[in-house]
Write an enzyme that holds these catalytic residues in place. Structure first.
Site, PDB file in Angstrom:
ATOM      1  N   CYS A  60      -8.289 -27.569   6.251  1.00 30.30           N
ATOM      2  CA  CYS A  60      -6.914 -27.175   6.605  1.00 30.30           C
ATOM      3  C   CYS A  60      -6.324 -27.814   7.450  1.00 30.30           C
ATOM      4  O   CYS A  60      -6.702 -28.761   8.313  1.00 30.30           O
ATOM      5  CB  CYS A  60      -7.206 -25.614   6.934  1.00 30.30           C
ATOM      6  SG  CYS A  60      -7.583 -25.486   8.599  1.00 30.30           S
ATOM      7  N   GLN A 117     -11.041   7.888  -6.175  1.00 30.75           N
ATOM      8  CA  GLN A 117     -11.491   8.327  -4.917  1.00 30.75           C
ATOM      9  C   GLN A 117     -12.975   8.781  -5.337  1.00 30.75           C
ATOM     10  O   GLN A 117     -13.604   8.597  -6.519  1.00 30.75           O
ATOM     11  CB  GLN A 117     -10.979   9.311  -4.281  1.00 30.75           C
ATOM     12  CG  GLN A 117      -9.715   8.794  -3.444  1.00 30.75           C
ATOM     13  CD  GLN A 117      -9.896   7.923  -2.405  1.00 30.75           C
ATOM     14  OE1 GLN A 117     -11.226   7.553  -2.010  1.00 30.75           O
ATOM     15  NE2 GLN A 117      -8.882   6.939  -1.966  1.00 30.75           N
ATOM     16  N   CYS A 149     -14.034 -28.342   6.553  1.00 26.32           N
ATOM     17  CA  CYS A 149     -12.808 -27.639   6.288  1.00 26.32           C
ATOM     18  C   CYS A 149     -11.527 -28.611   6.095  1.00 26.32           C
ATOM     19  O   CYS A 149     -11.615 -29.723   7.136  1.00 26.32           O
ATOM     20  CB  CYS A 149     -12.401 -26.521   6.986  1.00 26.32           C
ATOM     21  SG  CYS A 149     -10.899 -25.472   6.615  1.00 26.32           S
ATOM     22  N   HIS A 163      -6.554 -21.370   9.772  1.00 25.04           N
ATOM     23  CA  HIS A 163      -7.756 -21.784   9.363  1.00 25.04           C
ATOM     24  C   HIS A 163      -8.541 -20.746   8.475  1.00 25.04           C
ATOM     25  O   HIS A 163      -8.934 -20.643   7.203  1.00 25.04           O
ATOM     26  CB  HIS A 163      -8.684 -22.220  10.326  1.00 25.04           C
ATOM     27  CG  HIS A 163     -10.072 -22.372  10.057  1.00 25.04           C
ATOM     28  ND1 HIS A 163     -10.594 -23.230   9.268  1.00 25.04           N
ATOM     29  CD2 HIS A 163     -11.115 -21.445  10.032  1.00 25.04           C
ATOM     30  CE1 HIS A 163     -11.855 -23.108   9.033  1.00 25.04           C
ATOM     31  NE2 HIS A 163     -12.209 -21.933   9.345  1.00 25.04           N
ATOM     32  N   GLY A 191       0.905   3.723   2.288  1.00 23.57           N
ATOM     33  CA  GLY A 191       1.004   4.506   3.565  1.00 23.57           C
ATOM     34  C   GLY A 191       0.115   5.553   3.682  1.00 23.57           C
ATOM     35  O   GLY A 191      -0.302   5.874   4.912  1.00 23.57           O
ATOM     36  N   GLY A 192      -0.654   5.822   2.823  1.00 20.55           N
ATOM     37  CA  GLY A 192      -1.514   6.839   2.758  1.00 20.55           C
ATOM     38  C   GLY A 192      -2.766   6.715   3.808  1.00 20.55           C
ATOM     39  O   GLY A 192      -2.951   7.685   4.763  1.00 20.55           O
ATOM     40  N   PHE A 193      -3.243   5.554   3.744  1.00 25.75           N
ATOM     41  CA  PHE A 193      -4.220   5.363   4.833  1.00 25.75           C
ATOM     42  C   PHE A 193      -4.074   5.320   6.163  1.00 25.75           C
ATOM     43  O   PHE A 193      -4.464   5.929   6.946  1.00 25.75           O
ATOM     44  CB  PHE A 193      -5.032   3.832   4.358  1.00 25.75           C
ATOM     45  CG  PHE A 193      -6.249   3.623   5.124  1.00 25.75           C
ATOM     46  CD1 PHE A 193      -7.482   4.069   4.752  1.00 25.75           C
ATOM     47  CD2 PHE A 193      -6.205   2.700   6.273  1.00 25.75           C
ATOM     48  CE1 PHE A 193      -8.553   3.884   5.754  1.00 25.75           C
ATOM     49  CE2 PHE A 193      -7.207   2.316   6.853  1.00 25.75           C
ATOM     50  CZ  PHE A 193      -8.195   3.003   6.623  1.00 25.75           C
ATOM     51  N   ASP A 216      -8.199  -7.213  -0.075  1.00 29.97           N
ATOM     52  CA  ASP A 216      -6.941  -7.645   1.010  1.00 29.97           C
ATOM     53  C   ASP A 216      -7.897  -7.177   2.229  1.00 29.97           C
ATOM     54  O   ASP A 216      -8.940  -6.305   2.288  1.00 29.97           O
ATOM     55  CB  ASP A 216      -6.102  -7.056   0.995  1.00 29.97           C
ATOM     56  CG  ASP A 216      -6.049  -5.542   1.311  1.00 29.97           C
ATOM     57  OD1 ASP A 216      -6.443  -4.679   0.495  1.00 29.97           O
ATOM     58  OD2 ASP A 216      -5.700  -5.207   2.553  1.00 29.97           O
ATOM     59  N   CYS A 248      -7.966 -27.911  11.115  1.00 24.90           N
ATOM     60  CA  CYS A 248      -9.369 -28.499  11.206  1.00 24.90           C
ATOM     61  C   CYS A 248      -8.944 -29.849  10.921  1.00 24.90           C
ATOM     62  O   CYS A 248      -9.638 -30.890  11.349  1.00 24.90           O
ATOM     63  CB  CYS A 248     -10.329 -28.272   9.949  1.00 24.90           C
ATOM     64  SG  CYS A 248     -10.915 -26.568  10.285  1.00 24.90           S
ATOM     65  N   GLY A 291     -11.286   4.520  -0.563  1.00 23.35           N
ATOM     66  CA  GLY A 291     -12.231   5.341   0.082  1.00 23.35           C
ATOM     67  C   GLY A 291     -13.549   4.514   0.476  1.00 23.35           C
ATOM     68  O   GLY A 291     -14.628   5.076   1.003  1.00 23.35           O
ATOM     69  N   ASP A 321       0.712  -1.223   0.086  1.00 26.32           N
ATOM     70  CA  ASP A 321       0.004   0.063   0.113  1.00 26.32           C
ATOM     71  C   ASP A 321       0.836   0.915   0.268  1.00 26.32           C
ATOM     72  O   ASP A 321       2.092   1.088   0.028  1.00 26.32           O
ATOM     73  CB  ASP A 321      -1.059   0.093   1.066  1.00 26.32           C
ATOM     74  CG  ASP A 321      -0.337   0.002   2.547  1.00 26.32           C
ATOM     75  OD1 ASP A 321       0.805   0.282   2.724  1.00 26.32           O
ATOM     76  OD2 ASP A 321      -0.980   0.072   3.510  1.00 26.32           O
TER      77      ASP A 321
END
Lengths: 372, 372
Positions: free
Chosen positions: B307, B190, B305, B336, B95-97, B267, B310, B217, B93
């Site tokens: 995984c 935005q 599941c 999981h 870094g703005g957020f 994400d 599990c 946004g 990213d």
């Protein structure tokens, strides 16, 4: 007999021995270091990772599991092996050492130990019978007799009374044992730092004929040379056809010196505990990877190690993970420290085979920076 | 061009698309969920474990890595991939957020953002140029343009000014970019919750011709139906031959709804964060495994599941690990949750292939207990 020991070879120049320990969950090559999984998990590790690093047996703690989540729950889950997803051998301690360490929270009587939980202050009582009941529920391969471990230093009078009680408790453990076909009980020799009392304890405990024996009451704060002296005169008194276990020992020097004196098994929380504090055991001595001087050190934790952490990460990265409080930090250092000790014991077994244990120790100490 | 998107198929009944994103570190099948590795590690996981669960790309954070350990150090280490031992694609990213989220600790100006570190209060300045410089040092496959993300709610006037600044900043990012051959910059649209401002932003940002676009946004506190509405009118304005990324979304319902509206990438820290608090996402909805009612529940976290967690552990064991503050607790729940979302996206891709995404969503929601 649930557990038997086979003596394969005695080293020519020391009392070190090569052996095999047969248990319900597999054969263990000795001498061996056992990682500690206090609360039904070796901290930060999965069972698969322990297997990858050739861990043959782990230790777990009766006192902690009795309090949380409770041995009945673990029994209901199908036993400790199934509960924690570990299908290799498990050794459980008796809980004795932990309750004695509670200090003012406990009272030792002939029937057992009354104590308050370190978690919530609730009242509890562990006796030899109760310890074996708990260990029966856990279903470990090797249970330990409930003994009394005197502090260091302790008076001759105290130690004598204490070792005689330990003998009476050992008998009560044998009588309370409900699973002799699938679980062994190891006896524990006490006697403090007094040679004649060690002799008395060995005589009394070995008469009870356990499938293995621990040398108890060591690594409780005494100087290293006193520990070595006690091992020097105690271990040769133990029967050759039984495994010998030294509790609470897990630094390279202690492991070397114990094996050289005839010890087959050892355990310690130290390698996993210091790992979580950012200290690793390397072939060149201990290294505090959190230190600022490793900030731009792009070499592995131990350049001579081929563990997962050393093959894939730098000191700079591991330091960053510690500074950032990341879980992976503890995972990597724990992986390294356990691998290092397990590999050390493998090398020690190899050296015993070739009757060059003293040479190997010298080579190791030279690099490790340890003066004999 | 370092990164290109290939549109493979559009679903018949929705705006969902199947695609491939070509990057310097490999090809990503979209739609995709990206695990977040804020500080150069996906919390509690190793890269190998992420690969085992078919993670194709991870996200890492410019703001955090700039402060600790510093992007120069990571560059010196050979870049972020090498530093953290991850050889698949990485998106960073801008870094703005993070700096906008600092509230009183930051001041936004045309040249960039002045702020104080949340760690030690030290003064810093991040501009579009600085953000790209940091991301160039990190060497991610996909860097994000430094944008201004308005809060929700925000006035029309504020949002308009902000999106126009975001456009100016996007140009400055492109001009500052030093690694166009090995690293792509994605532009960010935005415009808040105002349709005409979204249109304006899309027009301005797409004119700059980035290899991919994020809808910024959103997921900033607005109700779900407003997010869906913005996606409904914004995504169709984006070019079909570029990847579309929705930032900060990581629950099954949000993922379904975003993909259905034409999003290719998403994400979120949520699955890993709630995992460490003892909450798992299952096919039957969320489950707080720390709760007392699971103390003797010997079934897996999610019986449907497969995984690692599990297949090998029970709710009772995982609950015990949480109660005992054991690191393995977070490892198992994180494993999981990530596996669950990655598998969900795999199923979603399969459903798009077969033009039955709406049916699959209905099946899923029925069990998951979510009402449309």
């Amino acid at each position: 007999m649930a557990v038997t020991y086979e003596l394969i070879k005695e080293e020519k120049n020391t009392k070190a021995r090569l052996g095999k320990l047969y248990t319900p969950h597999g054969v263990i090559e000795t001498p061996i270091f056992m990682p500690v999984g206090t609360k039904a998990t070796v901290k930060a590790m999965t069972p698969e990772e322990l297997k990858d690093m050739q861990a043959q047996i782990i230790l777990s703690n009766t006192y902690h599991l009795y309090l949380k989540p409770g041995h009945e729950l673990i029994e209901e889950a199908g036993g400790l092996h199934k509960f924690m997803n570990w299908d290799r051998p498990i050794l459980t301690d008796s809980g004795g050492f932990q309750v004695f360490s509670l200090g003012e929270l406990r009272e030792i009587k002939e029937e057992g130990v009354h104590f308050r939980s370190h978690i919530d202050g609730s009242k509890h009582f562990i006796s030899p019978e109760k310890s074996i009941e708990i260990q029966n529920s856990l279903g470990s391969d090797i249970a330990m007799a409930f003994d009394e471990c005197p502090p260091y230093p302790a008076s001759r009078e105290y130690v004598k009374k204490s070792l005689e009680r330990t003998t009476r408790w050992a008998k009560r453990c044998q009588e309370a044992h409900k699973k002799p076909d699938t679980q062994a009980i190891f006896g524990i020799v006490q006697g403090g730092m007094y040679k004649d009392l060690r002799e008395q304890s060995v005589k009394e405990i070995t008469e009870l004929d356990f499938p293995g024996y621990a040398v108890g009451g060591l690594s409780v704060g005494e100087p290293a040379d006193i520990m070595y002296e006690v091992l020097d005169y105690t271990v040769p008194l133990l029967p050759k056809d039984k495994a010998r276990y030294l509790m609470g020992v897990g630094t390279p020097d202690y492991l070397f010196e114990a094996v050289i004196r005839g010890i087959d098994m050892a355990d310690c929380v130290l390698p996993t505990r210091i790992a979580r504090n950012g200290t690793v055991i390397t072939s060149r001595g201990k290294l505090v990877v959190k230190n600022a001087k490793y900030a731009k050190d792009f070499t592995p934790l131990d350049p001579e190690c081929d563990c997962y952490a050393c093959k894939n990460y730098t000191r700079a990265y591991v330091r960053h993970l510690f500074k950032a409080n990341e879980i992976l930090a503890s995972r990597l250092t724990t992986t390294h420290n356990l691998y290092f000790l397990i590999k050390l014991m493998e090398n020690i077994r190899e050296a015993i085979k070739e009757d060059r244990l003293l040479e190997y120790r010298e080579e190791f100490y030279k690099k490790y920076g340890y003066d004999l």
